[in-house]
Motif scaffolding. Structure first.
Motif, PDB file in Angstrom:
ATOM      1  N   HIS A  64      54.919  26.917  48.322  1.00  0.00           N
ATOM      2  CA  HIS A  64      56.392  26.747  47.650  1.00  0.00           C
ATOM      3  C   HIS A  64      56.092  27.729  46.498  1.00  0.00           C
ATOM      4  CE1 HIS A  64      58.658  23.912  49.947  1.00  0.00           C
ATOM      5  NE2 HIS A  64      56.923  23.262  49.997  1.00  0.00           N
ATOM      6  N   ASP A  65      55.009  27.685  45.635  1.00  0.00           N
ATOM      7  CA  ASP A  65      55.081  29.183  44.947  1.00  0.00           C
ATOM      8  C   ASP A  65      56.050  29.855  44.619  1.00  0.00           C
ATOM      9  OD1 ASP A  65      52.890  27.973  44.148  1.00  0.00           O
ATOM     10  OD2 ASP A  65      51.376  29.333  44.383  1.00  0.00           O
ATOM     11  N   ILE A  66      56.635  30.790  45.500  1.00  0.00           N
ATOM     12  CA  ILE A  66      57.474  31.517  45.874  1.00  0.00           C
ATOM     13  C   ILE A  66      59.000  30.713  45.148  1.00  0.00           C
ATOM     14  CG2 ILE A  66      58.785  32.810  47.272  1.00  0.00           C
ATOM     15  CD1 ILE A  66      56.374  33.661  49.285  1.00  0.00           C
ATOM     16  N   SER A  67      58.945  29.496  45.789  1.00  0.00           N
ATOM     17  CA  SER A  67      60.127  28.753  45.296  1.00  0.00           C
ATOM     18  C   SER A  67      60.254  28.583  43.672  1.00  0.00           C
ATOM     19  CB  SER A  67      60.532  27.739  46.151  1.00  0.00           C
ATOM     20  OG  SER A  67      60.439  27.600  47.302  1.00  0.00           O
ATOM     21  N   ILE A  68      59.081  28.259  43.377  1.00  0.00           N
ATOM     22  CA  ILE A  68      59.184  27.925  41.990  1.00  0.00           C
ATOM     23  C   ILE A  68      59.232  29.477  41.299  1.00  0.00           C
ATOM     24  CG2 ILE A  68      57.441  26.604  40.409  1.00  0.00           C
ATOM     25  CD1 ILE A  68      56.841  25.286  42.896  1.00  0.00           C
ATOM     26  N   SER A  69      58.535  30.023  40.828  1.00  0.00           N
ATOM     27  CA  SER A  69      58.451  31.459  40.506  1.00  0.00           C
ATOM     28  C   SER A  69      59.308  31.777  40.536  1.00  0.00           C
ATOM     29  CB  SER A  69      56.710  31.820  40.902  1.00  0.00           C
ATOM     30  OG  SER A  69      57.140  32.929  39.737  1.00  0.00           O
ATOM     31  N   ALA A  70      60.107  32.801  41.667  1.00  0.00           N
ATOM     32  CA  ALA A  70      61.244  33.361  41.766  1.00  0.00           C
ATOM     33  C   ALA A  70      62.489  33.202  41.046  1.00  0.00           C
ATOM     34  CB  ALA A  70      61.373  33.412  43.526  1.00  0.00           C
ATOM     35  N   PRO A  71      62.572  33.845  40.852  1.00  0.00           N
ATOM     36  CA  PRO A  71      64.539  34.456  40.820  1.00  0.00           C
ATOM     37  C   PRO A  71      64.854  34.370  41.504  1.00  0.00           C
ATOM     38  CG  PRO A  71      62.999  36.398  39.782  1.00  0.00           C
ATOM     39  CD  PRO A  71      62.674  36.141  40.440  1.00  0.00           C
ATOM     40  N   GLY A  72      66.452  33.831  41.243  1.00  0.00           N
ATOM     41  CA  GLY A  72      67.332  33.208  42.858  1.00  0.00           C
ATOM     42  C   GLY A  72      67.266  34.911  43.429  1.00  0.00           C
ATOM     43  N   TRP A  73      67.731  36.114  42.866  1.00  0.00           N
ATOM     44  CA  TRP A  73      68.162  37.148  44.114  1.00  0.00           C
ATOM     45  C   TRP A  73      66.433  37.366  44.592  1.00  0.00           C
ATOM     46  CZ3 TRP A  73      64.102  40.898  42.750  1.00  0.00           C
ATOM     47  CH2 TRP A  73      63.603  40.488  41.348  1.00  0.00           C
ATOM     48  N   PHE A  74      65.071  37.295  44.494  1.00  0.00           N
ATOM     49  CA  PHE A  74      64.009  37.403  45.315  1.00  0.00           C
ATOM     50  C   PHE A  74      64.195  37.427  46.509  1.00  0.00           C
ATOM     51  CE2 PHE A  74      59.415  37.712  46.429  1.00  0.00           C
ATOM     52  CZ  PHE A  74      59.325  38.675  46.161  1.00  0.00           C
ATOM     53  N   LYS A  75      63.991  36.125  46.907  1.00  0.00           N
ATOM     54  CA  LYS A  75      63.992  35.539  48.823  1.00  0.00           C
ATOM     55  C   LYS A  75      65.262  36.750  48.954  1.00  0.00           C
ATOM     56  CE  LYS A  75      64.883  32.201  51.739  1.00  0.00           C
ATOM     57  NZ  LYS A  75      65.595  31.062  52.570  1.00  0.00           N
TER      58      LYS A  75
END
Length: 169
Positions: A64-75
């Motif tokens: 979940h590090d990706i979900s916590i730290s990523a801006p909305g456009w990143f995924k």
């Protein structure tokens, strides 16, 4: 160069496919720590894997590090970059096979494919640098490593192609 292209192409294809899958199952960013779902750590799975509850939770939080730290456009952006990288990695395996088999078109294709992979790395690097600190920690060094590998392979293919053209003259 052909053998290296085959081996690294398979490794990159596996890496990009894994990244694509990981990003497709991680929740839509950005989670907050408060809204992140609790890890599903079942006792039988913990025993089977030999994990403690704390280790299971740490593994889930790492995902979940990706979900916590990523801006909305990143995924969506990084999923697209991973898909393009996967396709180019598979093409590089085919080009590597053609290089080993001394196909006439292989040298020109190698320059294009390895150059395109380096461009994808630059795009991914730019996105990662403009995202959160945890994303940079997860991706930055790996992307830099792949960039220099692809740049070296593109230069080697370019030099090989020029040598081949000079020999024909």
């Amino acid at each position: 160069l052909g053998i290296v292209a085959i081996l690294l192409g398979i490794l990159l294809a596996a890496s990009q496919a894994n990244e694509w899958l990981k990003l497709s199952i991680v929740g839509t960013p950005p989670y907050t720590v408060a809204t992140m779902p609790d890890p599903d750590c079942e006792e039988d799975e913990l025993a089977e894997e030999g994990l403690s509850l704390a280790e299971c939770q740490q593994l889930a939080y790492a995902v979940h590090d990706i979900s916590i730290s990523a801006p909305g456009w990143f995924k969506s952006f990084h999923t697209s970059v991973s898909a393009v990288g996967l396709l180019l990695a598979l093409i590089s395996v085919v080009v590597g096979i053609a290089l080993v088999d001394y196909r006439a078109w292989a040298a020109a294709a190698a320059v294009r494919v390895f150059g395109a992979l380096a461009v994808v790395d630059v795009v991914a690097f730019t996105a990662v640098v403009n995202s959160g600190p945890m994303i940079r920690q997860l991706y930055l060094w790996g992307i830099l490593l792949w960039f220099f590998i692809h740049l070296a392979m593109a230069i080697a293919a370019l030099v090989g192609r020029q040598d081949e053209q000079a020999a024909l003259r």
